[in-house]
Scaffold this motif. Sequence first.
Motif, PDB file in Angstrom:
ATOM      1  N   GLY A 159       4.894-103.650   1.384  1.00 23.20           N
ATOM      2  CA  GLY A 159       5.126-102.547   2.308  1.00 23.20           C
ATOM      3  C   GLY A 159       4.896-102.924   3.758  1.00 23.20           C
ATOM      4  N   SER A 160       5.000-101.903   4.619  1.00 22.46           N
ATOM      5  CA  SER A 160       4.887-102.115   6.063  1.00 22.46           C
ATOM      6  C   SER A 160       3.919-101.119   6.682  1.00 22.46           C
ATOM      7  N   LEU A 161       3.319-101.532   7.781  1.00 20.50           N
ATOM      8  CA  LEU A 161       2.480-100.670   8.606  1.00 20.50           C
ATOM      9  C   LEU A 161       2.659-101.080  10.055  1.00 20.50           C
ATOM     10  N   ARG A 162       2.419-100.117  10.949  1.00 21.76           N
ATOM     11  CA  ARG A 162       2.442-100.413  12.379  1.00 21.76           C
ATOM     12  C   ARG A 162       1.135 -99.952  12.991  1.00 21.76           C
ATOM     13  N   LEU A 163       0.417-100.893  13.597  1.00 18.98           N
ATOM     14  CA  LEU A 163      -0.821-100.584  14.295  1.00 18.98           C
ATOM     15  C   LEU A 163      -0.542-100.423  15.788  1.00 18.98           C
ATOM     16  N   SER A 164      -1.295 -99.514  16.407  1.00 21.20           N
ATOM     17  CA  SER A 164      -1.210 -99.316  17.856  1.00 21.20           C
ATOM     18  C   SER A 164      -2.602 -99.377  18.443  1.00 21.20           C
ATOM     19  N   CYS A 165      -2.684 -99.805  19.696  1.00 25.89           N
ATOM     20  CA  CYS A 165      -3.964 -99.856  20.401  1.00 25.89           C
ATOM     21  C   CYS A 165      -3.692 -99.577  21.871  1.00 25.89           C
ATOM     22  N   THR A 166      -4.363 -98.535  22.393  1.00 24.97           N
ATOM     23  CA  THR A 166      -4.157 -98.122  23.777  1.00 24.97           C
ATOM     24  C   THR A 166      -5.449 -98.251  24.570  1.00 24.97           C
ATOM     25  N   ALA A 167      -5.320 -98.859  25.732  1.00 22.37           N
ATOM     26  CA  ALA A 167      -6.456 -98.991  26.638  1.00 22.37           C
ATOM     27  C   ALA A 167      -6.489 -97.807  27.593  1.00 22.37           C
ATOM     28  N   SER A 168      -7.694 -97.270  27.827  1.00 14.85           N
ATOM     29  CA  SER A 168      -7.850 -96.146  28.736  1.00 14.85           C
ATOM     30  C   SER A 168      -9.059 -96.374  29.625  1.00 14.85           C
ATOM     31  N   GLY A 169      -9.102 -95.638  30.747  1.00 11.67           N
ATOM     32  CA  GLY A 169     -10.181 -95.794  31.708  1.00 11.67           C
ATOM     33  C   GLY A 169      -9.616 -96.238  33.047  1.00 11.67           C
ATOM     34  N   THR A 170     -10.496 -96.717  33.906  1.00 10.84           N
ATOM     35  CA  THR A 170     -10.072 -97.207  35.212  1.00 10.84           C
ATOM     36  C   THR A 170      -9.630 -98.655  35.064  1.00 10.84           C
ATOM     37  N   ILE A 171      -8.323 -98.858  35.054  1.00 10.59           N
ATOM     38  CA  ILE A 171      -7.746-100.175  34.755  1.00 10.59           C
ATOM     39  C   ILE A 171      -6.871-100.621  35.908  1.00 10.59           C
TER      40      ILE A 171
ATOM     41  N   TYR B  71       1.034-103.303  20.119  1.00 10.44           N
ATOM     42  CA  TYR B  71       1.418-102.912  18.760  1.00 10.44           C
ATOM     43  C   TYR B  71       1.372-104.135  17.852  1.00 10.44           C
ATOM     44  N   LEU B  72       1.200-103.857  16.557  1.00 13.38           N
ATOM     45  CA  LEU B  72       1.334-104.901  15.549  1.00 13.38           C
ATOM     46  C   LEU B  72       2.166-104.326  14.409  1.00 13.38           C
ATOM     47  N   GLN B  73       3.412-104.785  14.301  1.00 12.98           N
ATOM     48  CA  GLN B  73       4.280-104.390  13.202  1.00 12.98           C
ATOM     49  C   GLN B  73       4.057-105.369  12.056  1.00 12.98           C
ATOM     50  N   MET B  74       3.629-104.845  10.926  1.00 15.80           N
ATOM     51  CA  MET B  74       3.306-105.689   9.774  1.00 15.80           C
ATOM     52  C   MET B  74       4.281-105.388   8.644  1.00 15.80           C
ATOM     53  N   GLN B  75       4.950-106.424   8.151  1.00 17.49           N
ATOM     54  CA  GLN B  75       5.903-106.267   7.063  1.00 17.49           C
ATOM     55  C   GLN B  75       5.548-107.230   5.931  1.00 17.49           C
ATOM     56  N   SER B  76       6.135-106.981   4.780  1.00 16.99           N
ATOM     57  CA  SER B  76       5.897-107.846   3.608  1.00 16.99           C
ATOM     58  C   SER B  76       4.399-108.054   3.401  1.00 16.99           C
ATOM     59  N   LEU B  77       3.663-106.976   3.455  1.00 18.63           N
ATOM     60  CA  LEU B  77       2.205-107.071   3.360  1.00 18.63           C
ATOM     61  C   LEU B  77       1.754-107.577   1.998  1.00 18.63           C
ATOM     62  N   LYS B  78       0.669-108.347   2.028  1.00 22.94           N
ATOM     63  CA  LYS B  78       0.101-108.957   0.827  1.00 22.94           C
ATOM     64  C   LYS B  78      -1.334-108.470   0.656  1.00 22.94           C
ATOM     65  N   PRO B  79      -1.860-108.499  -0.560  1.00 19.96           N
ATOM     66  CA  PRO B  79      -3.265-108.100  -0.753  1.00 19.96           C
ATOM     67  C   PRO B  79      -4.226-108.876   0.145  1.00 19.96           C
ATOM     68  N   GLU B  80      -3.932-110.122   0.427  1.00 19.13           N
ATOM     69  CA  GLU B  80      -4.818-110.920   1.274  1.00 19.13           C
ATOM     70  C   GLU B  80      -4.777-110.509   2.739  1.00 19.13           C
ATOM     71  N   ASP B  81      -3.888-109.596   3.103  1.00 15.47           N
ATOM     72  CA  ASP B  81      -3.886-109.028   4.455  1.00 15.47           C
ATOM     73  C   ASP B  81      -4.914-107.905   4.604  1.00 15.47           C
ATOM     74  N   THR B  82      -5.524-107.515   3.495  1.00 14.97           N
ATOM     75  CA  THR B  82      -6.522-106.449   3.533  1.00 14.97           C
ATOM     76  C   THR B  82      -7.709-106.861   4.402  1.00 14.97           C
ATOM     77  N   ALA B  83      -8.014-106.016   5.389  1.00 13.98           N
ATOM     78  CA  ALA B  83      -9.096-106.314   6.335  1.00 13.98           C
ATOM     79  C   ALA B  83      -9.236-105.149   7.304  1.00 13.98           C
ATOM     80  N   VAL B  84     -10.296-105.198   8.101  1.00 13.23           N
ATOM     81  CA  VAL B  84     -10.390-104.326   9.263  1.00 13.23           C
ATOM     82  C   VAL B  84      -9.712-105.056  10.420  1.00 13.23           C
ATOM     83  N   TYR B  85      -8.782-104.378  11.054  1.00 16.53           N
ATOM     84  CA  TYR B  85      -8.021-104.966  12.159  1.00 16.53           C
ATOM     85  C   TYR B  85      -8.576-104.442  13.482  1.00 16.53           C
ATOM     86  N   TYR B  86      -8.834-105.368  14.398  1.00 18.50           N
ATOM     87  CA  TYR B  86      -9.397-105.033  15.707  1.00 18.50           C
ATOM     88  C   TYR B  86      -8.427-105.463  16.803  1.00 18.50           C
TER      89      TYR B  86
END
Length: 120
Positions: A16-28, A79-94
């Motif tokens: 399967g697939s997942l898409r991660l997003s991460c947004t920076a906020s504050g005084t940048i 962003y991180l678009q993840m496709q063809s996911l495998k069990p070994e991709d299981t983790a906490v993503y930072y």
Amino acid sequence: QVQLVESGGGLVQPGGSLRLSCTASGTIFGIGSMGWYRQAPGKERDLVATITNGGDTNYDDSVKGRFTISRDNAKNTVYLQMQSLKPEDTAVYYCNARVNAARAGWVTRWGQGTQVTVSS
């Protein structure tokens, strides 16, 4: 205070697939390289992919051809678009970013992490 907020993790079946997003906020004042790392239980935090503010990318060999990192500089988002996911991709993503945070100068910030579980 600069913060990184991630979203998009979850449970997905192998292939399967997942898409991660991460947004920076504050005084940048600016953002340099941004990236994604992951940490599986009992293991160290490892690099997944990075992208410069010019769009140059770098990937760990284990995700090449399956994951795509991208960014929207106007939205301070990576962003991180993840496709063809495998069990070994299981983790906490930072997510990670090098940020010009006004008086603090250039600082490295981490997101809180989002769980990705690949299982049938």
